[in-house]
Design a protein around this motif. Sequence first.
Motif, PDB file in Angstrom:
ATOM      1  N   LYS A  36      44.309  46.267  49.611  1.00 24.09           N
ATOM      2  CA  LYS A  36      43.002  46.728  50.189  1.00 24.09           C
ATOM      3  C   LYS A  36      42.256  47.516  49.380  1.00 24.09           C
ATOM      4  CE  LYS A  36      41.123  48.590  54.181  1.00 24.09           C
ATOM      5  NZ  LYS A  36      41.291  49.534  55.319  1.00 24.09           N
ATOM      6  N   ALA A  37      42.919  48.555  48.727  1.00 26.50           N
ATOM      7  CA  ALA A  37      42.181  49.458  47.809  1.00 26.50           C
ATOM      8  C   ALA A  37      41.488  48.799  46.504  1.00 26.50           C
ATOM      9  CB  ALA A  37      43.061  50.552  47.524  1.00 26.50           C
ATOM     10  N   LYS A  38      42.352  47.937  45.956  1.00 26.28           N
ATOM     11  CA  LYS A  38      41.811  47.160  45.016  1.00 26.28           C
ATOM     12  C   LYS A  38      40.387  46.349  45.303  1.00 26.28           C
ATOM     13  CE  LYS A  38      43.886  43.377  43.438  1.00 26.28           C
ATOM     14  NZ  LYS A  38      44.531  42.455  42.922  1.00 26.28           N
ATOM     15  N   PHE A  39      40.752  45.537  46.238  1.00 28.80           N
ATOM     16  CA  PHE A  39      39.610  44.848  46.770  1.00 28.80           C
ATOM     17  C   PHE A  39      38.289  45.638  47.219  1.00 28.80           C
ATOM     18  CE2 PHE A  39      42.927  41.409  47.699  1.00 28.80           C
ATOM     19  CZ  PHE A  39      42.642  40.520  46.413  1.00 28.80           C
ATOM     20  N   TYR A  40      38.516  46.523  47.740  1.00 27.25           N
ATOM     21  CA  TYR A  40      37.685  47.441  48.070  1.00 27.25           C
ATOM     22  C   TYR A  40      36.545  48.267  47.031  1.00 27.25           C
ATOM     23  CZ  TYR A  40      34.373  50.852  50.589  1.00 27.25           C
ATOM     24  OH  TYR A  40      33.471  51.939  50.789  1.00 27.25           O
ATOM     25  N   GLU A  41      37.569  48.545  45.720  1.00 29.46           N
ATOM     26  CA  GLU A  41      36.809  48.857  44.345  1.00 29.46           C
ATOM     27  C   GLU A  41      35.964  47.611  44.046  1.00 29.46           C
ATOM     28  OE1 GLU A  41      36.577  51.677  42.795  1.00 29.46           O
ATOM     29  OE2 GLU A  41      37.376  52.457  44.462  1.00 29.46           O
ATOM     30  N   GLN A  42      36.451  46.607  44.071  1.00 35.37           N
ATOM     31  CA  GLN A  42      35.670  45.274  43.500  1.00 35.37           C
ATOM     32  C   GLN A  42      34.516  45.118  44.375  1.00 35.37           C
ATOM     33  OE1 GLN A  42      38.594  42.226  43.589  1.00 35.37           O
ATOM     34  NE2 GLN A  42      39.554  42.872  41.801  1.00 35.37           N
ATOM     35  N   TYR A  43      34.767  45.353  45.647  1.00 33.95           N
ATOM     36  CA  TYR A  43      33.648  45.106  46.574  1.00 33.95           C
ATOM     37  C   TYR A  43      32.415  46.074  46.413  1.00 33.95           C
ATOM     38  CZ  TYR A  43      30.701  46.034  50.954  1.00 33.95           C
ATOM     39  OH  TYR A  43      29.870  46.221  51.940  1.00 33.95           O
ATOM     40  N   LYS A  44      32.688  47.453  46.045  1.00 33.00           N
ATOM     41  CA  LYS A  44      31.839  48.425  45.757  1.00 33.00           C
ATOM     42  C   LYS A  44      31.056  48.094  44.497  1.00 33.00           C
ATOM     43  CE  LYS A  44      33.878  52.427  45.709  1.00 33.00           C
ATOM     44  NZ  LYS A  44      34.546  53.707  45.732  1.00 33.00           N
ATOM     45  N   GLU A  45      31.814  47.738  43.536  1.00 31.42           N
ATOM     46  CA  GLU A  45      31.209  47.343  42.122  1.00 31.42           C
ATOM     47  C   GLU A  45      30.113  46.071  42.521  1.00 31.42           C
ATOM     48  OE1 GLU A  45      34.331  46.555  39.444  1.00 31.42           O
ATOM     49  OE2 GLU A  45      35.097  48.439  39.301  1.00 31.42           O
ATOM     50  N   ALA A  46      30.539  45.128  43.225  1.00 30.58           N
ATOM     51  CA  ALA A  46      29.736  44.211  43.322  1.00 30.58           C
ATOM     52  C   ALA A  46      28.436  44.449  44.128  1.00 30.58           C
ATOM     53  CB  ALA A  46      30.362  42.722  44.309  1.00 30.58           C
ATOM     54  N   LYS A  47      28.797  45.351  45.324  1.00 33.81           N
ATOM     55  CA  LYS A  47      27.640  45.824  46.191  1.00 33.81           C
ATOM     56  C   LYS A  47      26.572  46.551  45.280  1.00 33.81           C
ATOM     57  CE  LYS A  47      26.856  48.575  50.294  1.00 33.81           C
ATOM     58  NZ  LYS A  47      27.291  49.490  51.183  1.00 33.81           N
ATOM     59  N   ASP A  48      27.192  47.468  44.334  1.00 30.33           N
ATOM     60  CA  ASP A  48      26.072  48.295  43.424  1.00 30.33           C
ATOM     61  C   ASP A  48      25.438  47.073  42.459  1.00 30.33           C
ATOM     62  OD1 ASP A  48      26.960  50.390  44.440  1.00 30.33           O
ATOM     63  OD2 ASP A  48      28.511  51.031  42.843  1.00 30.33           O
ATOM     64  N   GLU A  49      26.045  46.194  41.934  1.00 34.64           N
ATOM     65  CA  GLU A  49      25.325  45.151  41.170  1.00 34.64           C
ATOM     66  C   GLU A  49      24.340  44.196  41.937  1.00 34.64           C
ATOM     67  OE1 GLU A  49      24.611  43.040  37.625  1.00 34.64           O
ATOM     68  OE2 GLU A  49      25.654  45.004  37.981  1.00 34.64           O
ATOM     69  N   LEU A  50      24.456  44.363  43.117  1.00 42.28           N
ATOM     70  CA  LEU A  50      23.605  43.256  43.995  1.00 42.28           C
ATOM     71  C   LEU A  50      22.300  44.361  44.278  1.00 42.28           C
ATOM     72  CD1 LEU A  50      22.939  41.150  45.915  1.00 42.28           C
ATOM     73  CD2 LEU A  50      24.072  42.179  47.646  1.00 42.28           C
ATOM     74  N   LEU A  51      22.624  45.757  44.608  1.00 47.55           N
ATOM     75  CA  LEU A  51      21.517  46.428  44.722  1.00 47.55           C
ATOM     76  C   LEU A  51      20.603  46.717  43.516  1.00 47.55           C
ATOM     77  CD1 LEU A  51      20.097  48.552  46.468  1.00 47.55           C
ATOM     78  CD2 LEU A  51      21.778  50.313  45.592  1.00 47.55           C
ATOM     79  N   LYS A  52      21.158  46.683  42.230  1.00 47.33           N
ATOM     80  CA  LYS A  52      20.524  46.497  41.094  1.00 47.33           C
ATOM     81  C   LYS A  52      19.732  45.336  40.917  1.00 47.33           C
ATOM     82  CE  LYS A  52      23.811  49.529  38.561  1.00 47.33           C
ATOM     83  NZ  LYS A  52      24.960  49.711  37.579  1.00 47.33           N
ATOM     84  N   LEU A  53      20.227  44.197  41.113  1.00 49.00           N
ATOM     85  CA  LEU A  53      19.673  43.193  40.926  1.00 49.00           C
ATOM     86  C   LEU A  53      18.405  42.920  41.981  1.00 49.00           C
ATOM     87  CD1 LEU A  53      22.536  40.579  40.588  1.00 49.00           C
ATOM     88  CD2 LEU A  53      20.787  41.404  38.900  1.00 49.00           C
ATOM     89  N   LYS A  54      18.658  43.401  43.236  1.00 50.27           N
ATOM     90  CA  LYS A  54      17.364  43.464  44.105  1.00 50.27           C
ATOM     91  C   LYS A  54      16.246  44.432  43.836  1.00 50.27           C
ATOM     92  CE  LYS A  54      19.924  42.400  48.533  1.00 50.27           C
ATOM     93  NZ  LYS A  54      20.201  42.847  49.849  1.00 50.27           N
ATOM     94  N   THR A  55      16.865  45.433  43.134  1.00 44.69           N
ATOM     95  CA  THR A  55      15.741  46.253  42.741  1.00 44.69           C
ATOM     96  C   THR A  55      14.926  45.548  41.562  1.00 44.69           C
ATOM     97  OG1 THR A  55      16.872  48.243  43.337  1.00 44.69           O
ATOM     98  CG2 THR A  55      15.130  48.650  41.629  1.00 44.69           C
ATOM     99  N   ALA A  56      15.663  44.929  40.591  1.00 46.94           N
ATOM    100  CA  ALA A  56      15.032  44.240  39.452  1.00 46.94           C
ATOM    101  C   ALA A  56      14.027  43.085  39.971  1.00 46.94           C
ATOM    102  CB  ALA A  56      16.229  43.666  38.559  1.00 46.94           C
ATOM    103  N   LYS A  57      14.629  42.540  40.862  1.00 46.07           N
ATOM    104  CA  LYS A  57      13.884  41.274  41.638  1.00 46.07           C
ATOM    105  C   LYS A  57      12.322  41.918  42.309  1.00 46.07           C
ATOM    106  CE  LYS A  57      13.865  37.837  45.229  1.00 46.07           C
ATOM    107  NZ  LYS A  57      14.579  37.286  46.310  1.00 46.07           N
ATOM    108  N   GLN A  58      12.534  42.932  42.884  1.00 44.19           N
ATOM    109  CA  GLN A  58      11.476  43.745  43.397  1.00 44.19           C
ATOM    110  C   GLN A  58      10.176  44.214  42.553  1.00 44.19           C
ATOM    111  OE1 GLN A  58      13.093  46.785  45.888  1.00 44.19           O
ATOM    112  NE2 GLN A  58      13.390  45.501  47.828  1.00 44.19           N
TER     113      GLN A  58
END
Length: 75
Positions: A36-58
Amino acid sequence: MIAYRVAAAYFKANNITKLPSPKRLEAEYAQLASEKAKFYEQYKEAKDELLKLKTAKQNVASYFREEEQAQIVSN
């Protein structure tokens, strides 16, 4: 009483006749917590990447809106 019936039905449906030892359950819990801890780390990284992509899109959308407005004004 309902919890007992549900548990009994689950055990019967899965052919469980003997409960696992507490040590085995603790080991399985530790393994699952680690996963669970490993997958949560991957989730956090993906969430941060998504936020960066949304900002770039805007930013791109904003740039093109400004370009369009500048062309309208200059014509």
